[in-house]
Every structure is written in C-alpha cells, then in structure tokens.
Motif scaffolding. Structure first.
Motif, PDB file in Angstrom:
ATOM      1  N   VAL A  67      43.905  31.070  44.656  1.00 47.07           N
ATOM      2  CA  VAL A  67      44.985  32.175  45.664  1.00 47.07           C
ATOM      3  C   VAL A  67      46.140  33.556  44.132  1.00 47.07           C
ATOM      4  O   VAL A  67      46.345  34.045  43.578  1.00 47.07           O
ATOM      5  CB  VAL A  67      46.309  32.080  46.732  1.00 47.07           C
ATOM      6  CG1 VAL A  67      46.985  32.688  47.250  1.00 47.07           C
ATOM      7  CG2 VAL A  67      44.803  31.235  48.346  1.00 47.07           C
ATOM      8  N   LEU A  68      46.402  32.366  43.366  1.00 41.14           N
ATOM      9  CA  LEU A  68      47.632  32.645  43.025  1.00 41.14           C
ATOM     10  C   LEU A  68      47.400  32.704  41.493  1.00 41.14           C
ATOM     11  O   LEU A  68      48.035  33.430  41.309  1.00 41.14           O
ATOM     12  CB  LEU A  68      48.341  30.969  41.996  1.00 41.14           C
ATOM     13  CG  LEU A  68      49.040  30.027  43.641  1.00 41.14           C
ATOM     14  CD1 LEU A  68      49.778  28.786  42.468  1.00 41.14           C
ATOM     15  CD2 LEU A  68      50.894  31.454  43.787  1.00 41.14           C
ATOM     16  N   ALA A  69      45.454  31.691  41.340  1.00 41.62           N
ATOM     17  CA  ALA A  69      44.962  33.178  40.489  1.00 41.62           C
ATOM     18  C   ALA A  69      45.167  34.987  40.223  1.00 41.62           C
ATOM     19  O   ALA A  69      45.019  35.784  39.385  1.00 41.62           O
ATOM     20  CB  ALA A  69      44.111  32.789  39.513  1.00 41.62           C
ATOM     21  N   MET A  70      44.198  35.203  41.391  1.00 38.11           N
ATOM     22  CA  MET A  70      43.930  36.274  41.995  1.00 38.11           C
ATOM     23  C   MET A  70      45.219  37.440  41.863  1.00 38.11           C
ATOM     24  O   MET A  70      46.061  37.834  42.050  1.00 38.11           O
ATOM     25  CB  MET A  70      44.007  36.035  43.367  1.00 38.11           C
ATOM     26  CG  MET A  70      43.193  37.630  44.626  1.00 38.11           C
ATOM     27  SD  MET A  70      44.240  38.712  45.204  1.00 38.11           S
ATOM     28  CE  MET A  70      44.852  37.101  46.562  1.00 38.11           C
ATOM     29  N   MET A  71      46.270  36.302  42.531  1.00 35.33           N
ATOM     30  CA  MET A  71      48.297  37.086  43.200  1.00 35.33           C
ATOM     31  C   MET A  71      48.343  37.825  41.246  1.00 35.33           C
ATOM     32  O   MET A  71      48.597  39.070  41.454  1.00 35.33           O
ATOM     33  CB  MET A  71      48.657  36.738  43.945  1.00 35.33           C
ATOM     34  CG  MET A  71      48.057  35.749  45.200  1.00 35.33           C
ATOM     35  SD  MET A  71      49.906  35.027  46.281  1.00 35.33           S
ATOM     36  CE  MET A  71      50.829  36.415  46.017  1.00 35.33           C
ATOM     37  N   LYS A  72      48.293  36.284  40.732  1.00 34.87           N
ATOM     38  CA  LYS A  72      48.326  37.118  39.070  1.00 34.87           C
ATOM     39  C   LYS A  72      47.703  38.262  38.621  1.00 34.87           C
ATOM     40  O   LYS A  72      48.265  38.882  38.037  1.00 34.87           O
ATOM     41  CB  LYS A  72      48.388  35.939  37.840  1.00 34.87           C
ATOM     42  CG  LYS A  72      48.944  36.127  36.924  1.00 34.87           C
ATOM     43  CD  LYS A  72      48.550  34.612  36.016  1.00 34.87           C
ATOM     44  CE  LYS A  72      48.674  35.192  34.963  1.00 34.87           C
ATOM     45  NZ  LYS A  72      48.033  33.966  33.790  1.00 34.87           N
ATOM     46  N   TYR A  73      46.500  38.241  38.387  1.00 32.76           N
ATOM     47  CA  TYR A  73      45.482  39.433  38.038  1.00 32.76           C
ATOM     48  C   TYR A  73      46.009  40.354  39.122  1.00 32.76           C
ATOM     49  O   TYR A  73      46.274  41.224  37.907  1.00 32.76           O
ATOM     50  CB  TYR A  73      44.376  38.815  38.808  1.00 32.76           C
ATOM     51  CG  TYR A  73      42.878  39.716  38.219  1.00 32.76           C
ATOM     52  CD1 TYR A  73      42.692  40.400  37.451  1.00 32.76           C
ATOM     53  CD2 TYR A  73      42.967  40.587  39.593  1.00 32.76           C
ATOM     54  CE1 TYR A  73      41.640  40.965  36.613  1.00 32.76           C
ATOM     55  CE2 TYR A  73      42.007  41.905  38.534  1.00 32.76           C
ATOM     56  CZ  TYR A  73      41.439  42.137  37.316  1.00 32.76           C
ATOM     57  OH  TYR A  73      40.474  42.875  37.541  1.00 32.76           O
ATOM     58  N   TYR A  74      45.949  40.529  40.037  1.00 34.59           N
ATOM     59  CA  TYR A  74      46.326  42.025  40.969  1.00 34.59           C
ATOM     60  C   TYR A  74      47.905  42.422  40.459  1.00 34.59           C
ATOM     61  O   TYR A  74      48.454  43.859  40.324  1.00 34.59           O
ATOM     62  CB  TYR A  74      46.114  41.892  42.438  1.00 34.59           C
ATOM     63  CG  TYR A  74      44.884  42.190  42.645  1.00 34.59           C
ATOM     64  CD1 TYR A  74      44.777  43.677  42.459  1.00 34.59           C
ATOM     65  CD2 TYR A  74      43.776  41.444  42.942  1.00 34.59           C
ATOM     66  CE1 TYR A  74      43.463  44.172  42.781  1.00 34.59           C
ATOM     67  CE2 TYR A  74      42.689  41.402  43.009  1.00 34.59           C
ATOM     68  CZ  TYR A  74      42.268  42.986  43.051  1.00 34.59           C
ATOM     69  OH  TYR A  74      40.830  43.392  43.365  1.00 34.59           O
ATOM     70  N   THR A  75      49.510  41.192  40.302  1.00 30.01           N
ATOM     71  CA  THR A  75      50.226  41.262  39.882  1.00 30.01           C
ATOM     72  C   THR A  75      49.846  42.585  38.353  1.00 30.01           C
ATOM     73  O   THR A  75      51.004  43.628  38.280  1.00 30.01           O
ATOM     74  CB  THR A  75      51.485  40.485  39.716  1.00 30.01           C
ATOM     75  OG1 THR A  75      51.251  39.689  41.455  1.00 30.01           O
ATOM     76  CG2 THR A  75      52.408  40.970  39.523  1.00 30.01           C
TER      77      THR A  75
END
Length: 105
Positions: A67-75
C-alpha cells in the motif's frame, strides 16, 4: 450422426479447457501495481493491466508495504499522462480511486 457426436465432444472439450485455464472468464483479474515507468524522472506512465488485489484493498489485512509503495507511486506520478496518450482504463481508474480513498481525511 457421428459428425454431430464429434462436434458435441469437441465443444465440450473446448469449454472444459476454457474453464480449466480461466480463459473467457468474466471475473476481474487482480494483482500488483505495475510501476514499469517508475524511473527517476518519468515523463509518462503505463496503463495498469489488473485491478488492485487484496494486498491493497484488504483493509486491516492489506500488506502495508504494498500500500505504501502504491501511495508513493501515485503521489509522485499519478498526474502524469499515459505513454500511449489513451485515456485511463477501468483498471487505471480503480487504482486511482483506491489512492483517493486512502488519502481522504
């Protein structure tokens, strides 16, 4: 008559093969976020080919690092255009919606 029987058996065989290989299924495929365009200075991003899996949508059972990797990517890259200049797919929209839902106050 023998030809009809062969046709029926062939049809049953093909349908059985499709069922075993999950081809022709209307069930949505899920998986991990594709970060193919994840470079230091990307100018575009690729379309997602799968919907978010339980690793991302599982609530308290979700995998925190995923989830954190996905959020980093989309941010960092969520506003970049797609490399093929086509509009977002249903999978792209699902990932963006997940990000939006997770970042709501």
């Amino acid at each position: 008559m023998a030809s009809r029987a062969r046709t029926r058996w062939a049809t049953l065989f093909v349908l059985g093969a499709l069922a075993l290989t999950d081809c022709g299924s209307s069930a949505a495929r899920t998986g991990a976020l594709d970060t193919t365009s994840d470079s230091k200075k990307p100018t575009c991003r690729t379309h997602q080919s799968v919907l978010p899996s339980q690793d991302y949508t599982g609530g308290s059972d979700a995998k925190t690092l995923a989830v954190l990797a996905m959020m980093k990517y989309y941010t960092a890259k969520g506003t970049l255009p797609f490399c093929d200049t086509k509009p977002a797919t249903a999978q792209d929209i699902a990932w963006a919606k997940l990000y939006t839902n997770l970042t709501k106050p």
